[in-house]
Design a protein around this motif. Structure first.
Motif, PDB file in Angstrom:
ATOM      1  N   LEU A  51       0.811  -1.206   0.000  1.00 36.43           N
ATOM      2  CA  LEU A  51       0.000   0.000   0.000  1.00 36.43           C
ATOM      3  C   LEU A  51       0.851   1.267   0.000  1.00 36.43           C
ATOM      4  N   LEU A  52       1.914   1.283   0.798  1.00 34.86           N
ATOM      5  CA  LEU A  52       2.651   2.515   1.021  1.00 34.86           C
ATOM      6  C   LEU A  52       3.804   2.731   0.044  1.00 34.86           C
ATOM      7  N   ALA A  53       4.307   1.662  -0.590  1.00 31.08           N
ATOM      8  CA  ALA A  53       5.430   1.844  -1.514  1.00 31.08           C
ATOM      9  C   ALA A  53       5.077   2.762  -2.684  1.00 31.08           C
ATOM     10  N   PRO A  54       3.953   2.553  -3.384  1.00 31.64           N
ATOM     11  CA  PRO A  54       3.610   3.497  -4.455  1.00 31.64           C
ATOM     12  C   PRO A  54       3.338   4.905  -3.944  1.00 31.64           C
ATOM     13  N   ALA A  55       2.726   5.015  -2.753  1.00 31.57           N
ATOM     14  CA  ALA A  55       2.466   6.345  -2.197  1.00 31.57           C
ATOM     15  C   ALA A  55       3.768   7.081  -1.912  1.00 31.57           C
ATOM     16  N   ALA A  56       4.781   6.345  -1.437  1.00 32.93           N
ATOM     17  CA  ALA A  56       6.071   6.979  -1.181  1.00 32.93           C
ATOM     18  C   ALA A  56       6.747   7.412  -2.477  1.00 32.93           C
ATOM     19  N   LEU A  57       6.537   6.661  -3.563  1.00 27.04           N
ATOM     20  CA  LEU A  57       7.136   7.030  -4.849  1.00 27.04           C
ATOM     21  C   LEU A  57       6.465   8.233  -5.486  1.00 27.04           C
ATOM     22  N   ALA A  58       5.242   8.520  -5.100  1.00 31.53           N
ATOM     23  CA  ALA A  58       4.526   9.648  -5.705  1.00 31.53           C
ATOM     24  C   ALA A  58       5.234  10.968  -5.426  1.00 31.53           C
ATOM     25  N   GLY A  59       5.840  11.106  -4.259  1.00 36.39           N
ATOM     26  CA  GLY A  59       6.527  12.344  -3.916  1.00 36.39           C
ATOM     27  C   GLY A  59       7.706  12.635  -4.821  1.00 36.39           C
ATOM     28  N   PRO A  60       8.682  11.702  -4.960  1.00 36.11           N
ATOM     29  CA  PRO A  60       9.802  11.976  -5.863  1.00 36.11           C
ATOM     30  C   PRO A  60       9.388  12.187  -7.316  1.00 36.11           C
ATOM     31  N   VAL A  61       8.397  11.443  -7.792  1.00 29.79           N
ATOM     32  CA  VAL A  61       7.965  11.621  -9.181  1.00 29.79           C
ATOM     33  C   VAL A  61       7.392  13.027  -9.382  1.00 29.79           C
TER      34      VAL A  61
END
Length: 430
Positions: free
Chosen positions: A362-372
């Motif tokens: 659940l949280l891995a894609p959410a964490a990637l949203a910030g750098p992208v």
């Protein structure tokens, strides 16, 4: 009375067996064999010709609007000249690609992002057209995709160098080498995107990427677009609030209807720049309107500004109290909504009998949203700035790395918080 020899029936049968028609009887219509599957029905254009035609079309369709806008200025001054408008339009076209111009007042490098977006879109279409012209549509070939991107980029770069030579002959100074290299890189990247979509290489790359990476990239793109939308809304509201001042600035030029229309169109060409600056203002880093100036929520320090309608929407001072909290909460809310949009379909698609969805999933894609989102807005911020001549206007626009860092932290944290809150609320509802 007729006589039939013994071998006549056999000859007639042989003739019918060979496809001959018996006398007095109409035969079936003749069938024309169709081409086999995969067999080319027409010849394809050579790559060099297709790339040159596609690049030339992209250059022409993105240069023409700039030339028309600048021609309006010449009409208002009573000195309309098609060659002059063409040369001025070519200079503005190069500026839209990030090629700086050397003027009497100093370097001019503030690119109108509306022209940049138009040129990028036309280059993407150039990659599509060139790929179709040489017959590589749907081949899923990385080599052919790279060949199309390189050919269109080289053609576009050669056109840029030629235009720079023509502009420098009777107008602002511009380096043909820099123009050629800049337009070659821009052309290759944009045309490569169009070619990858046409050859379906983009589908192959996307399908091979891990699911969390795809979801994080999608969430980051959505967050960046929503932030830009919020910036556009804030900037539009500010300009509308100062509409009287903007009208006074346009009327102060006293150039007639055509000239005022040209000023308005130039302001619209820089509207995407102002949108990025407004988003940077919401995120916290703000932007500069000259050397040693800053416009952010906590501080507004500017000097004499050019008489353009867009400056009518500048804040008069720092915001504090409730207004400051609302402004700073907008990016955080964007991040939380991004996390909610990402987590909700995942939680709905997970059956209850399998247990709760793992936190990592659940949280891995959410964490990637910030750098992208940070990379996207950082690049946009860097492209939106540039010098407006020498002296104190040599520094205009936001800092790319500051915007990227602030976006990464705010969107990443908000997305994680939104995804976690969505999981908790979903468990309570069950």
């Amino acid at each position: 009375m007729s006589f039939v020899t013994p071998d006549q029936p056999r000859r007639a049968a042989d003739a019918r067996g060979a496809g001959a028609r018996p006398p007095g009887r109409a035969g079936p219509p003749r069938r024309v064999p169709l081409p086999r599957a995969g067999q080319p029905r027409r010849s394809h254009a050579p790559l060099a010709v297709a790339a040159l035609v596609a690049a030339g079309g992209a250059a022409l369709t993105s240069w023409l609007p700039v030339a028309v806008v600048l021609w309006l200025f010449q009409v208002s001054e009573g000195a309309a000249s098609l060659p002059g408008a063409a040369r001025a339009g070519a200079a503005g076209w190069l500026l839209g690609h990030g090629v700086p111009l050397a003027t009497a007042t100093g370097p001019l490098g503030l690119a109108p992002l509306a022209v940049t977006a138009l040129a990028g879109w036309r280059l993407i279409r150039a990659g599509v057209h060139a790929s179709r012209a040489i017959g590589v549509r749907g081949t899923r070939s990385p080599g052919r995709t790279l060949a199309v991107a390189t050919a269109v980029g080289v053609s576009y770069g050669l056109l840029g160098a030629l235009v720079a030579v023509l502009v420098g002959a009777g107008g602002p100074g511009v380096s043909p080498v820099r123009a050629g290299l800049t337009l070659a890189v821009v052309g290759a990247l944009a045309a490569g995107a169009g070619a990858a979509r046409t050859t379906r290489v983009a589908e192959v790359v996307t399908a091979g990427a891990p699911m969390p990476l795809r979801e994080g990239a999608r969430a980051g793109l959505v967050a960046a677009l929503v932030l830009l939308g919020a910036g556009a809304a804030v900037a539009g509201l500010a300009v509308a609030t100062g509409g009287g001042d903007a009208a006074d600035l346009i009327g102060a030029y006293r150039t007639g209807v055509a000239g005022q229309a040209g000023i308005t169109l130039v302001s619209l060409a820089y509207a995407p720049n102002v949108t990025v600056w407004s988003a940077s203002y919401l995120l916290g880093p703000g932007f500069a309107l000259g050397t040693d100036t800053v416009v952010r929520t906590s501080e507004v320090s500017v000097g004499a500004l050019p008489a353009l309608p867009l400056v009518a929407g500048l804040p008069s001072g720092p915001v504090d109290g409730l207004e400051s909290a609302v402004v700073l909460a907008v990016p955080v809310l964007v991040g939380m909504v991004t996390g909610w949009l990402h987590a909700r379909p995942l939680l709905r698609s997970t059956p209850a009998e399998r247990g709760p969805l793992p936190w990592r999933r659940l949280l891995a894609p959410a964490a990637l949203a910030g750098p992208v989102a940070g990379v996207l807005l950082g690049v946009a911020a860097q492209a939106s700035g540039g010098p407006l001549g020498g002296g104190r206007l040599a520094e205009v626009g936001p800092s790319g790395w500051q915007v990227a860092l602030a976006t990464t932290m705010v969107i990443g944290g908000g997305a994680l918080l939104g995804a976690a809150a969505t999981r908790w609320l979903t468990r309570l509802a069950r």
